[in-house]
Design an enzyme around this catalytic site. Sequence first.
Site, short mmCIF file in Angstrom:
data_model
loop_
_atom_site.label_atom_id
_atom_site.label_comp_id
_atom_site.label_asym_id
_atom_site.label_seq_id
_atom_site.Cartn_x
_atom_site.Cartn_y
_atom_site.Cartn_z
N ASP A 56 1.96 3.08 -2.25
CA ASP A 56 2.14 4.10 -3.29
C ASP A 56 3.24 5.09 -2.91
O ASP A 56 3.11 6.29 -3.16
CB ASP A 56 0.83 4.87 -3.54
CG ASP A 56 -0.35 3.94 -3.83
OD1 ASP A 56 -0.12 2.92 -4.50
OD2 ASP A 56 -1.47 4.24 -3.40
N ASN A 68 -1.58 -4.64 -7.01
CA ASN A 68 -1.18 -3.49 -7.81
C ASN A 68 0.22 -3.03 -7.38
O ASN A 68 0.80 -3.57 -6.44
CB ASN A 68 -2.21 -2.36 -7.67
CG ASN A 68 -2.37 -1.90 -6.23
OD1 ASN A 68 -1.48 -2.06 -5.41
ND2 ASN A 68 -3.52 -1.34 -5.93
N GLU A 79 -1.91 2.82 -14.45
CA GLU A 79 -1.94 3.79 -13.34
C GLU A 79 -0.51 4.10 -12.90
O GLU A 79 0.44 3.66 -13.52
CB GLU A 79 -2.74 3.22 -12.16
CG GLU A 79 -2.21 1.89 -11.65
CD GLU A 79 -3.07 1.29 -10.54
OE1 GLU A 79 -4.03 1.94 -10.11
OE2 GLU A 79 -2.77 0.16 -10.12
#
Length: 794
Positions: free
Chosen positions: A227, A493, A424
């Site tokens: 991230d 992800n 997201e």
Amino acid sequence: MLKRVGRAARRRVAAAAVAGALLAAAVAATAGPVQAAGPNIIVNGGFEDGLTSWFVNNGNSTDGATLSATTDAYAGSSAVLVTGRKTTGSGPMQDLSGKVQAGKTYAITARVKYENPNSPATKQFFATMHYGGSTYTNVGTVTVARGQWGLVQGTFTIPASQSVATARLFIETPWTSNPASDPNTHLMDFKVDDVSVSEFVPSTTIEALGKNPGEGNPLISHKFGADGNAFVHNGRVYIYMTNDTQEYKPGPTGVSSTNTYASINTITVISSDDLVNWVDHGEIPVAGPNGVARYANNSWAPAMESKVVGGKEKFFLYFANNGGGSGVIVGDSPVGPWHDERGNLLITSATPGASNGINWLFDPGVFIDDDGQGYLVFGGGGDDGSRSAENTNHPKSTRVIRLGDDMISTKGSAEVIDAPLVFEAGHLFKREGKYYYSYSSNFGFGGPVDPNGPPTGAIAYLMADSPMGPWTPETYKGIIFKNPGTYFGAGGNNHQSVFKLGDQYYFTYHAQTLNSRITGGATQGFRSPHLAKLDFNADGTIKEVKGDYKGVEQVRNLNPYRVIEAETIAWQQGIATKKIDGASEEFGAQAPNLVVHDIDNGDWTSLAKVDFGTAGATGVTAKVRPLVAGGKIQVRLDGRTSPVVATIPVDAPLGEWTKLTAVLDGVTGVHDVYFTYAGPEGADLFEIDSWSFATTSQEVKLTVTAAPRCIGSSVYVAVTAVNDGDAPATIELNTPFGKKTVADVAPGKQAYQSFNTRTAQIDAGKVTVTGTATIDGKQVTTSYDTNYTAAGCR
Ligand SMILES: [Ca+2]
Ligand SMILES: [Ca+2]
Ligand SMILES: [Ca+2]
């Protein structure tokens, strides 16, 4: 039942196996991964106290043998001899009841030897646990050549459900129903020595090559980081990441259980001013009992911005407290120290407009507009279980809200962002008057995916004329990045950020590339940071980014004639980093300092595109802490197997930090520098804090400082340059607010000017000071860049 002993591809293990092979050529060596073993649970494992604590396996009424001490020992002066065996299980046994626990993992080693000339040329032996009743588990094995000591080795995890009220370990040969039919094969005498059982503590050091020399991705290969959120400050990009390494628990086979994110409560920070050499600044303790924000449990998906508040530049680090909310901590610099200025979460279901009851209040993305107004985007999820097209394509689960002037509060109500297929990872940025909201699309909520929107699991984006949008489906412009599975095999992800360094925009994403390289293909959800250039079309839309290992070009060479933290790494293999007490010599009093450790023989680190200049390097110095005698640091250019150009013998008192230097014979020009580490096999050799190189290069030596101060309501930037050389120098002070030249500054004297900025508030910036002097008959000019901090006067 036979529990197979894992085979690991780690080099320290291979070394241990080689040592065994030297002693018993026919050993089929198997071994667990690198481990830090606990104390030996076995009493009198070396039989130096005769047969104390040992007895013959009596688990079955038919078992039986005689134990006697023998002086034919593998080590020391005594071992045990087993004779008169009645069953294959007849061997020396020790009771470990009360000493081992269900659910824990142990490592076992033992030495065995048999000599019966009528026995087969090789024979397999087992170490076996007997948990009472009929539960026997082989926990270690070896096939040994007759007449030689072999090494029984294994790691084993006692099942969580296993009763260990009875737990006994013994050495045996493979079971057969009628061993007496061939006693030479099944019931031979044998000797045992050096039995050890200790708790297995897996090392999290990544010994595999995770980033190939010459490649830019993943950015780091000694730890994970997910991230990634990029933040540029004074020409240096910092990347803040979810610390996936907290979940990395390689088991006996070297493969970790799956990343659940549940235990992640720190944020990893790296930085670079050239985009290839990355400095490890360690972990920020954000959440949990030892965190800055003790009210939070987790710290995922960080986002960073800085702003002058109350005349002082502050650094705001936002984080997700799992899916339940988002918080913020405040730093004095991009690397801390950090404070809790709020005392509770910033975004919760009570935040006006934040919650629709099913969305996740996480993944904060921060943006400050040119007028100083801050914005936070956040949110995700939103599957209402309806499996409808509307819920799948328009879950409306993300939000944008204004931040208060203090950056740690919100203003007004959060507005819905209706991004197609949103899931997201929201991120807001601005370019040439246009605002961009980028996000990760979902993987399908059960309804049909609209072909006019993004594909699943991709990074898509919207464009609007205001940070608040309105972010309607009509603002959707396409995708920036397909799912990482498109390029790297392993999908999963994704998360992104956009930053500008120099005139170029860049895109951060993550992929499970290091995870895949450790295991040889399989992934368990451990993500690594990647970079790519981000380019735009004339209408402001974004050109799609392709994932690769190549990454981005190094944007500037590395200056070696200064302190370089050893935790600055382009490529490496086998090392780990850890924080030590004290500040960073390179990054200053506020910055944490890390060192490189877990350095084994054969491990290496490197620096990319080091510019030694035309005068060249005359020496290299390492600040090191020797841990064993006989270690050395070899310096090579442009490849880790290139000829050694200098060797630093790490020959100093053990356990103490010291600076050791080797001569370099005028290395000039630009080179990749490889430090290769050598020393005794199987030992932790030394730790390294920093490097520095020396040069004869003729330079005008100046000490430059630049600091803002208030005179009335105006900020002044005071610049001082002290002539540290032996010759008079002409010194030019260049600032964004004017310049001044001072001729003939004598050695030890200074040039000084306080520049009026004519404003009440300034951002951080840079001054450039040049000194010109005649040294050894030549005119030499040397330039220094020095940063000043942001400031405000009221
Ligand atoms: Ca012994
Ligand atoms: Ca290592
Ligand atoms: Ca260091």
